[in-house]
Design a protein around this motif. Sequence first.
Motif, PDB file in Angstrom:
ATOM      1  N   THR A  49      -7.270  -2.330   6.609  1.00 20.20           N
ATOM      2  CA  THR A  49      -6.499  -3.431   6.336  1.00 20.20           C
ATOM      3  C   THR A  49      -6.695  -4.596   7.203  1.00 20.20           C
ATOM      4  O   THR A  49      -7.425  -4.802   8.056  1.00 20.20           O
ATOM      5  CB  THR A  49      -4.897  -3.157   6.360  1.00 20.20           C
ATOM      6  OG1 THR A  49      -4.653  -2.924   7.773  1.00 20.20           O
ATOM      7  CG2 THR A  49      -4.668  -1.725   5.660  1.00 20.20           C
TER       8      THR A  49
ATOM      9  N   SER B 217      -1.848   6.913   1.456  1.00 17.99           N
ATOM     10  CA  SER B 217      -2.002   5.404   1.387  1.00 17.99           C
ATOM     11  C   SER B 217      -3.031   4.687   1.961  1.00 17.99           C
ATOM     12  O   SER B 217      -3.892   5.571   2.959  1.00 17.99           O
ATOM     13  CB  SER B 217      -0.746   4.463   1.765  1.00 17.99           C
ATOM     14  OG  SER B 217      -0.525   4.692   3.030  1.00 17.99           O
ATOM     15  N   LYS B 218      -3.534   3.428   1.950  1.00 21.87           N
ATOM     16  CA  LYS B 218      -4.649   2.787   2.673  1.00 21.87           C
ATOM     17  C   LYS B 218      -4.476   3.015   4.017  1.00 21.87           C
ATOM     18  O   LYS B 218      -3.203   2.681   4.571  1.00 21.87           O
ATOM     19  CB  LYS B 218      -4.461   1.349   2.391  1.00 21.87           C
ATOM     20  CG  LYS B 218      -5.627   0.676   2.569  1.00 21.87           C
ATOM     21  CD  LYS B 218      -5.670  -0.954   1.829  1.00 21.87           C
ATOM     22  CE  LYS B 218      -7.204  -1.566   2.206  1.00 21.87           C
ATOM     23  NZ  LYS B 218      -6.968  -2.887   1.650  1.00 21.87           N
TER      24      LYS B 218
ATOM     25  N   HIS C 134       0.803  -1.149   0.040  1.00 19.69           N
ATOM     26  CA  HIS C 134       0.027  -0.107  -0.183  1.00 19.69           C
ATOM     27  C   HIS C 134       0.965   1.289  -0.038  1.00 19.69           C
ATOM     28  O   HIS C 134       1.843   1.315   0.820  1.00 19.69           O
ATOM     29  CB  HIS C 134      -0.804   0.016   1.301  1.00 19.69           C
ATOM     30  CG  HIS C 134      -1.799  -1.099   1.354  1.00 19.69           C
ATOM     31  ND1 HIS C 134      -2.693  -1.577   0.567  1.00 19.69           N
ATOM     32  CD2 HIS C 134      -1.905  -2.245   2.238  1.00 19.69           C
ATOM     33  CE1 HIS C 134      -3.181  -2.591   0.653  1.00 19.69           C
ATOM     34  NE2 HIS C 134      -2.786  -3.030   1.791  1.00 19.69           N
TER      35      HIS C 134
END
Length: 156
Positions: free
Chosen positions: A46, A40-41, A4
């Motif tokens: 996640t 980013s993620k 990511h």
Amino acid sequence: MTGHGPTLLTDFGEHTPLVREADVVAFGYRDVQDPATYTSKAVFDTDDHRMDLVDVRRRGFADAARIALDAVAGKDVEGVFVHFDVDVLDSEIMSAVDSPEAGGVLPDEAVEALRTWCNDPRVIGMEVTIYDPDRDPDRRCGKLLIDILVASLRGR
């Protein structure tokens, strides 16, 4: 490591991701106020294991560090690698980072967690990142970081 973020930093070809999300623990994080600003993620989107700073303090740093290690050090794991971003430390004591933020981990707390990990035989390595000497003209932050690491590794 988990694939990511910007492609330049996350694309390892056929080896992407280098590490599965389920083999990661985000430990002691506190920067979740505005996920829309992330590049980013976000960690909470996640499969990473997560222990925010409030939870870590509630459990105690040594106990939380053992729980985090147990979460990723299963029978099929050959070793655990610790990634220590210095910006997890409170900006009042560690301003030599690119993203200082108040309310972070204190030196004794960092030592407690790092000592727990560094004295466990399942941990095979550690890296320290984010410290920026250009933001530390008197080297006060660098000296503090050295003190934290020395105390953490004492007795290894």
